[in-house]
Design a protein around this motif. Structure first.
Motif, PDB file in Angstrom:
ATOM      1  N   PRO A 148      45.562  78.299  13.286  1.00  8.76           N
ATOM      2  CA  PRO A 148      45.685  76.981  13.930  1.00  8.76           C
ATOM      3  C   PRO A 148      44.826  75.952  13.198  1.00  8.76           C
ATOM      4  O   PRO A 148      43.696  76.231  12.814  1.00  8.76           O
ATOM      5  N   ARG A 149      45.388  74.770  13.005  1.00  5.31           N
ATOM      6  CA  ARG A 149      44.650  73.741  12.277  1.00  5.31           C
ATOM      7  C   ARG A 149      43.577  73.068  13.117  1.00  5.31           C
ATOM      8  O   ARG A 149      42.641  72.481  12.597  1.00  5.31           O
ATOM      9  N   ASP A 150      43.714  73.125  14.447  1.00  9.24           N
ATOM     10  CA  ASP A 150      42.835  72.336  15.299  1.00  9.24           C
ATOM     11  C   ASP A 150      41.575  73.062  15.757  1.00  9.24           C
ATOM     12  O   ASP A 150      40.837  72.559  16.601  1.00  9.24           O
ATOM     13  N   GLY A 151      41.305  74.230  15.221  1.00 10.69           N
ATOM     14  CA  GLY A 151      40.095  74.948  15.599  1.00 10.69           C
ATOM     15  C   GLY A 151      39.590  75.797  14.456  1.00 10.69           C
ATOM     16  O   GLY A 151      40.363  76.361  13.689  1.00 10.69           O
ATOM     17  N   GLY A 152      38.277  75.892  14.313  1.00  2.97           N
ATOM     18  CA  GLY A 152      37.714  76.722  13.264  1.00  2.97           C
ATOM     19  C   GLY A 152      37.833  78.197  13.605  1.00  2.97           C
ATOM     20  O   GLY A 152      37.898  78.573  14.775  1.00  2.97           O
ATOM     21  N   THR A 153      37.866  79.039  12.579  1.00  2.00           N
ATOM     22  CA  THR A 153      38.017  80.484  12.757  1.00  2.00           C
ATOM     23  C   THR A 153      37.033  81.219  11.853  1.00  2.00           C
ATOM     24  O   THR A 153      36.859  80.850  10.692  1.00  2.00           O
ATOM     25  N   PHE A 154      36.391  82.255  12.411  1.00  2.00           N
ATOM     26  CA  PHE A 154      35.519  83.111  11.615  1.00  2.00           C
ATOM     27  C   PHE A 154      36.268  84.384  11.218  1.00  2.00           C
ATOM     28  O   PHE A 154      36.945  85.000  12.046  1.00  2.00           O
ATOM     29  N   LEU A 155      36.130  84.762   9.946  1.00  2.00           N
ATOM     30  CA  LEU A 155      36.678  86.013   9.442  1.00  2.00           C
ATOM     31  C   LEU A 155      35.523  86.878   8.962  1.00  2.00           C
ATOM     32  O   LEU A 155      34.568  86.370   8.373  1.00  2.00           O
ATOM     33  N   THR A 156      35.602  88.180   9.209  1.00  2.00           N
ATOM     34  CA  THR A 156      34.567  89.084   8.723  1.00  2.00           C
ATOM     35  C   THR A 156      35.152  90.016   7.664  1.00  2.00           C
ATOM     36  O   THR A 156      36.356  90.297   7.666  1.00  2.00           O
ATOM     37  N   PRO A 212      37.373  76.135   8.362  1.00  2.41           N
ATOM     38  CA  PRO A 212      37.218  74.918   9.169  1.00  2.41           C
ATOM     39  C   PRO A 212      38.551  74.373   9.664  1.00  2.41           C
ATOM     40  O   PRO A 212      39.603  74.643   9.076  1.00  2.41           O
ATOM     41  N   PRO A 213      38.493  73.616  10.744  1.00  2.78           N
ATOM     42  CA  PRO A 213      39.728  73.005  11.252  1.00  2.78           C
ATOM     43  C   PRO A 213      40.200  71.884  10.332  1.00  2.78           C
ATOM     44  O   PRO A 213      39.414  71.322   9.563  1.00  2.78           O
ATOM     45  N   VAL A 214      41.480  71.584  10.404  1.00  2.96           N
ATOM     46  CA  VAL A 214      42.061  70.459   9.674  1.00  2.96           C
ATOM     47  C   VAL A 214      42.735  69.570  10.714  1.00  2.96           C
ATOM     48  O   VAL A 214      43.757  69.943  11.286  1.00  2.96           O
ATOM     49  N   SER A 215      42.153  68.414  10.966  1.00  4.52           N
ATOM     50  CA  SER A 215      42.664  67.543  12.018  1.00  4.52           C
ATOM     51  C   SER A 215      43.928  66.808  11.583  1.00  4.52           C
ATOM     52  O   SER A 215      44.193  66.652  10.382  1.00  4.52           O
ATOM     53  N   ASP A 216      44.698  66.348  12.551  1.00  2.86           N
ATOM     54  CA  ASP A 216      45.870  65.534  12.243  1.00  2.86           C
ATOM     55  C   ASP A 216      45.469  64.291  11.464  1.00  2.86           C
ATOM     56  O   ASP A 216      46.172  63.868  10.541  1.00  2.86           O
ATOM     57  N   ALA A 217      44.326  63.704  11.829  1.00  4.97           N
ATOM     58  CA  ALA A 217      43.865  62.494  11.142  1.00  4.97           C
ATOM     59  C   ALA A 217      43.572  62.776   9.675  1.00  4.97           C
ATOM     60  O   ALA A 217      43.885  61.959   8.800  1.00  4.97           O
ATOM     61  N   GLU A 218      42.996  63.957   9.384  1.00  3.98           N
ATOM     62  CA  GLU A 218      42.703  64.307   7.994  1.00  3.98           C
ATOM     63  C   GLU A 218      43.993  64.515   7.207  1.00  3.98           C
ATOM     64  O   GLU A 218      44.106  64.091   6.058  1.00  3.98           O
ATOM     65  N   VAL A 219      44.965  65.181   7.836  1.00  3.45           N
ATOM     66  CA  VAL A 219      46.249  65.389   7.164  1.00  3.45           C
ATOM     67  C   VAL A 219      46.868  64.049   6.783  1.00  3.45           C
ATOM     68  O   VAL A 219      47.303  63.839   5.644  1.00  3.45           O
ATOM     69  N   ARG A 220      46.898  63.130   7.729  1.00  4.03           N
ATOM     70  CA  ARG A 220      47.497  61.818   7.447  1.00  4.03           C
ATOM     71  C   ARG A 220      46.718  61.078   6.363  1.00  4.03           C
ATOM     72  O   ARG A 220      47.303  60.448   5.485  1.00  4.03           O
ATOM     73  N   ALA A 221      45.383  61.151   6.430  1.00  2.00           N
ATOM     74  CA  ALA A 221      44.567  60.446   5.437  1.00  2.00           C
ATOM     75  C   ALA A 221      44.813  60.988   4.032  1.00  2.00           C
ATOM     76  O   ALA A 221      44.933  60.220   3.067  1.00  2.00           O
TER      77      ALA A 221
END
Length: 230
Positions: free
Chosen positions: A29-37, A76-85
């Motif tokens: 999901p782009r709207d939330g950060g995720t941890f991977l181990t 890290p998350p990628v917000s809609d605003a960042e995508v548009r920018a």
């Protein structure tokens, strides 16, 4: 996490794990950060922790994640605003560059044609397809001859790889749409028509934004309202 394993495929364990991880990150999901181990990835990918560690370091260098000591790798998350920018900045640079390369030399047209053909051979490999997509757009930007724009563009493309990979991996027929849009850009350049090349590029970038499931912002492509992006 997906259970697609790297066992039995060609290539080194590190390369296979890298490609598996890169594709997996694109599905997050782009709207939330995720941890991977390391242990989680190794178990799901069916490999040892050593190639996982090497793949994570490689992906960190490419800007896909951040390794946090004692916690794992943070995507890290990628917000809609960042995508548009990012897409707006890409459009400004690429539109200027695709018009600037006209008149186009035959050897450059041949290079673009080769990249489109290579992409077509990679329809079943989203990671390699997006790498080739990046090469196609980079070639046009570099051909325009402005090293400052070319360097800045590289920072944009690093941020957009995850976005583009997600679109190609998750949307049926997206890759073939990209091929058709790239071919339209090449055709306009072959006709030595900068205005038509700019229009073909605008359609392509608009189509990409649509594939990322974001509503188009009116006027974002230089006052034009174009539906769809890649």
């Amino acid at each position: 996490m997906s259970s697609v394993r790297v066992d039995g495929q060609g290539g080194s364990a590190q390369d296979l794990t890298y490609r598996w991880l890169k594709r997996h990150i694109a599905t997050l999901p782009r709207d939330g950060g995720t941890f991977l181990t390391e242990s989680e990835v190794a178990q799901q990918a069916g490999t040892s922790r050593t190639p996982v560690r090497e793949a994570l370091l490689r992906l960190e260098a490419e800007g896909f994640l951040q390794i946090v000591p004692k916690k794992g790798a943070f995507v890290p998350p990628v917000s809609d605003a960042e995508v548009r920018a990012v897409m707006q900045a890409r459009e400004l640079i690429e539109d200027w560059c695709v018009r600037r390369v006209v008149p186009v030399a035959e050897e450059f047209l041949a290079e673009l044609g080769r990249l489109v053909a290579e992409q077509e051979s990679l329809l079943d490999d989203p990671v390699a397809f997006i790498d080739c997509d990046r090469a196609f757009h980079r070639a046009i930007v570099r051909r325009a001859g402005n090293p400052v724009l070319a360097d800045f563009y590289e920072t944009l493309r690093e941020r957009q790889v995850r976005m583009g990979l997600r679109a190609v991996a998750n949307e049926e027929n997206r890759a073939r749409t990209v091929l058709a849009e790239h071919a339209a850009i090449v055709a306009a350049l072959r006709e030595q028509d900068p205005a038509r090349a700019g229009e073909a590029l605008a359609v392509h970038l608009s189509s990409t934004l649509a594939a990322l499931h974001l509503p188009e912002v009116a006027g974002w492509t230089g006052g034009q309202s174009v539906a769809g992006l890649s």
